[in-house]
Write a protein that holds these residues in place. Sequence first.
Motif, mmCIF file in Angstrom:
data_model
loop_
_atom_site.group_PDB
_atom_site.id
_atom_site.type_symbol
_atom_site.label_atom_id
_atom_site.label_comp_id
_atom_site.label_asym_id
_atom_site.label_seq_id
_atom_site.Cartn_x
_atom_site.Cartn_y
_atom_site.Cartn_z
ATOM 1 N N LEU A 129 0.889 -1.100 0.253
ATOM 2 C CA LEU A 129 -0.080 -0.263 -0.280
ATOM 3 C C LEU A 129 0.647 1.225 -0.332
ATOM 4 N N LYS A 130 1.865 1.073 0.293
ATOM 5 C CA LYS A 130 2.628 2.117 0.626
ATOM 6 C C LYS A 130 3.671 2.838 -0.428
ATOM 7 N N GLU A 132 0.792 4.034 -3.416
ATOM 8 C CA GLU A 132 0.684 5.530 -3.001
ATOM 9 C C GLU A 132 2.008 5.988 -3.040
ATOM 10 N N GLU A 133 3.254 6.474 -2.807
ATOM 11 C CA GLU A 133 3.892 6.962 -2.246
ATOM 12 C C GLU A 133 5.245 6.735 -3.188
ATOM 13 N N LYS A 134 5.230 5.542 -4.283
ATOM 14 C CA LYS A 134 6.606 5.308 -4.564
ATOM 15 C C LYS A 134 7.400 5.266 -3.990
ATOM 16 N N ASP A 144 -8.509 -1.392 2.893
ATOM 17 C CA ASP A 144 -6.793 0.278 2.318
ATOM 18 C C ASP A 144 -6.255 0.288 1.730
ATOM 19 N N ARG A 161 -7.478 0.977 -2.110
ATOM 20 C CA ARG A 161 -6.319 1.893 -3.184
ATOM 21 C C ARG A 161 -6.432 1.606 -4.558
#
Length: 531
Positions: A301-302, A305-307, A344, A348
Motif C-alpha cells: 500500500l505504501k 501510494e508513495e512510490k 485500505d 486503493r
Amino acid sequence: MKKKVVMGFLGTQLDSGLNASRWEKWRPTVSIAQHEDLIVDRLELMHDLRNKPLAERVRDDVVQLSPGTEVRLVEMNLANPWDFGEVYGALYDWMRAYAFDTEREEYWAHITTGTHVAQICLFLLVEARFIPGVLLQTAPPRGRQAQGIGNYELIDLDLSRYDAINARLAVAQQDAVSFLKSGIATRNPRFNALIEEIERIAVQSKAPILLTGPTGAGKSMLARRIFELKKARHQISGNFVDVNCATLHGDGAASSLFGHKKGAFTGAATDRPGLLRTADKGLLFLDEIGELGLDEQAMLLKAVEEKRFLPVGADKEVESGFQLIAGTNKDLRAEVVRGRFREDLFARINLWTYTLPGLAQRREDIEPNINHQLELASQDLGRKIRMTTEARATYLRFAQSGEAIWAGNFRDLSASLTRLATLGENGRIGASLVDAEIARLRWQWQTNASGSDSTAASLNELMGSASDTLDYFDRLQLQAVIAVCRNHKSLSDAGRELFNISRTQRSVVNDADRLRKYLLKFDLTWDKLSA
C-alpha cells in the motif's frame, strides 16, 4: 539534460530564399537555431523531393548558425498535401517506425510551417502520444521591422474540439483494442465493451487496475498486452514484471517483492533489489494478490501510494515508479470482511476493476479462439493445421454446448487444440481425432459434472429428501443447471448460457422466464440458489 529534437515540415514560402538576401527575412525553421537560450540537438526536416535544394539550403544555414545541431532531411513525397488521410497516414507510418527515446530525448513538433493539414496532423499525433512530446510554435519579430529572430512558444493543447477530424485516431483506437484481444475477433458484446473501456483507461491513466475472474480467463495475458500497448505509446519505459503471489510464502515474500539488504537475515549474502524496483518505470502485475500476507499488503500500500518503500533490513527507503495491475480469482470484498485482505489496500486498487468472464460465459467467442489457437499451433509446429469440415462442426457443437463446462477456461481450450494439432497427420485434424478429444474432455470434467465439486451436496441441501425421488437423468441435468446458475449474477445471464442455441430460433426471447419455470418444477427459485 535531455537532448532536444524538433520535427517539422519545410516551409516552401516562409523558409524560401537561396541568395544572400534570405538573411534579411524571418524564416521559421532557421529561426529555431538563432535563439541563444535554445539549443536544438537534432532537427528532423520533412520536405518534398521537388523542394530538396531549398531543404539543403535551410539545413546548411541551420548548421552554420548552430554547428551542434544535426539536421536530418526526411523526404516525404505526398501526391496531395491537402488530403487529410494521405498526410496523416504518411506521418503516422513514419512516426511508428521512428526510434523514440524518451529517457534521453524530448520532442517538439514544429507547427508553424507546412500546410494547415500537415499542422493539424502533427497536432493529432502529439495528442495521441504517437509523438511523445509537445508542440512548438515560432513567430516573427513584432513591430515594423522584418528582420530579427522572432520568438517561440511551447504549447500543450486540449484537442477535444478537433474531434471531427479524429477519424484516423478512431482507427488507431480500434487497432489498440484488437491488440489487447490478441487480434481475436471476439463476438461477445459485454467482453468487447469491457476491452474497449480498458483500452481507454490503459492509455490515459497510471492508476492501479484490478482484473478479477476465474483462473485461466486471461488476466496475465491482458496485463502483458496493456504493458505492450503503453510501451508502444511511450508512456512507460521499464520492464513488465509478472509475479504470482501464490508462490510467495513466509519471510521470503517481503524479500522477493521489496528486496533486502545484505545480512538482513540468514542467507542474505548480498543486496537484493526486489521485484518492485525491477518494475521501476514499467508495469508490475501481481497475480493472485489475495494470497499476499497482511504485512506484505501494508508494505505494498505504501509503495503504491508513495512510490517509496523500505527493503527488508534497510534503514533507508528506496523509490520505484511502477504502475500496478493486480489479478485475483477471489472476491476481495469477502476477503476484506473475513479480515484476510486490508480494506485500505482494496480501496486503493479498486479504482478500475474489471471482471473477465470465463470461457463458458463467452461461448460465442469459442469459434474465433479456435481459429486463433490453430494459427498459433501452425507457427509452433511449422506446418499449416486445418480441421476437416466435419471435424470442426463436431468440435464446435460440443464446445458451445452446456456439456462443455471449460473448468480451466482458455487453458483447457488451448491444451485441447494443441493435442489435436500435434496428433493431426500432415496438419489435418479429422473427425476420429475430434471424437477422441471430446471423450478425453468429458473424462477430464467428469468430476465437476458429477457434482463432486459440492453441487451434489448442494442439491441435497436445496431439496432435502425430495432429491432422493429424482431419476438419475434429472439429477445430472439439474446439477449441471445449478452449476451454471452459480457462475452468474442473474437469472437472465444464466438463461442466456443454458439456452444459447434455442434462443436464436425464437421470435420472442425470455431466457429468465424459461429458466424460472424449469427450476419451479423442482420447487427451486433463484433466491434459493443465490443463498
